[in-house]
Design an enzyme around this catalytic site. Structure first.
Site, PDB file in Angstrom:
ATOM      1  CG  ASP A  14       1.979  -4.481   8.697  1.00  0.00           C
ATOM      2  OD1 ASP A  14       1.258  -3.628   8.129  1.00  0.00           O
ATOM      3  OD2 ASP A  14       2.509  -5.412   8.079  1.00  0.00           O
ATOM      4  CB  CYS A  15       4.283   0.506   9.909  1.00  0.00           C
ATOM      5  SG  CYS A  15       5.422  -0.277   8.741  1.00  0.00           S
ATOM      6  CB  SER A  16       3.014  -0.980   5.074  1.00  0.00           C
ATOM      7  OG  SER A  16       3.016  -2.367   5.349  1.00  0.00           O
ATOM      8  CG  HIS A  36       4.266   4.984  14.060  1.00  0.00           C
ATOM      9  ND1 HIS A  36       5.374   4.207  14.244  1.00  0.00           N
ATOM     10  CD2 HIS A  36       4.168   5.730  15.196  1.00  0.00           C
ATOM     11  CE1 HIS A  36       5.925   4.478  15.426  1.00  0.00           C
ATOM     12  NE2 HIS A  36       5.216   5.397  16.010  1.00  0.00           N
ATOM     13  CG  HIS A  73       8.221   2.182  10.860  1.00  0.00           C
ATOM     14  ND1 HIS A  73       7.356   1.199  11.291  1.00  0.00           N
ATOM     15  CD2 HIS A  73       7.824   3.316  11.490  1.00  0.00           C
ATOM     16  CE1 HIS A  73       6.491   1.716  12.149  1.00  0.00           C
ATOM     17  NE2 HIS A  73       6.749   3.008  12.280  1.00  0.00           N
TER      18      HIS A  73
END
Length: 183
Positions: free
Chosen positions: A79-81, A144, A132
């Protein structure tokens, strides 16, 4: 202007006023100290540039990895993080917090005009601040892991979608973060 650039400019200005060859002992000592400082600052600058380049190159190596909610590895998806956390952990040896909002809170706020490759960019994509995150790669673009059904990719922050949702830019500093040994 970045703080490193300010330091280098100030150091350069100081060196430009160095003592002439016929200077006294104190002036020569000052000149030697200034040259030593310039050498140290140049080494720090090269280290920062090298790490930033490594970080962006490493991130680009994950283009095409699928999105996975809660994912934090290339094998399972990101996921993004999780993507940002994995890149910083692998490349720089820093352990960032897990969630995008936590990453924003743990990093130094900078003006959008100060963005440099390797800085973090945050967006409001879920009707809440800092929902995000991506890594700035330069020229108005960031990398990303965008959403379910998509893959890690580079996008332009200047498109209307990202401009409307931009929440801020942050710089990762080691002061607040835990470091881990690089393999």
């Amino acid at each position: 202007m970045s703080r490193w650039l300010c330091i280098l400019l100030l150091a350069g200005a100081t060196a430009a006023h160095a003592a002439p060859p016929h200077a006294t002992g104190d002036e020569r000592d000052r000149q030697i100290a200034e040259k030593t400082l310039l050498t140290q600052l140049d080494a720090v600058r090269h280290n920062v540039v090298d790490r930033t380049s490594d970080l962006v190159v490493t991130a680009m190596g994950f283009l095409g990895v699928p999105y996975r909610r809660g994912g934090n590895s290339a094998e399972t998806g990101f996921d993004c993080s999780g993507f940002v956390r994995a890149i910083y952990g692998q490349t720089v040896g820093l352990i960032l917090p897990r969630r995008a909002d936590q990453q924003a809170a743990a990093t130094e706020s900078i003006d959008k005009k100060e963005l440099q490759p390797g800085d973090l960019v945050f967006f409001n994509t879920m009707r809440r601040a800092f929902s995000h995150v991506g890594i700035y790669v330069g020229d108005g673009k960031f990398i990303h892991s965008p959403r379910s059904g998509a893959q890690v990719r580079v996008e332009d922050m200047r498109t209307s979608y990202w401009q409307r949702r931009f929440d801020g830019a942050r710089r990762v500093t080691t002061a607040e973060l835990q470091t881990q040994p690089l393999d």
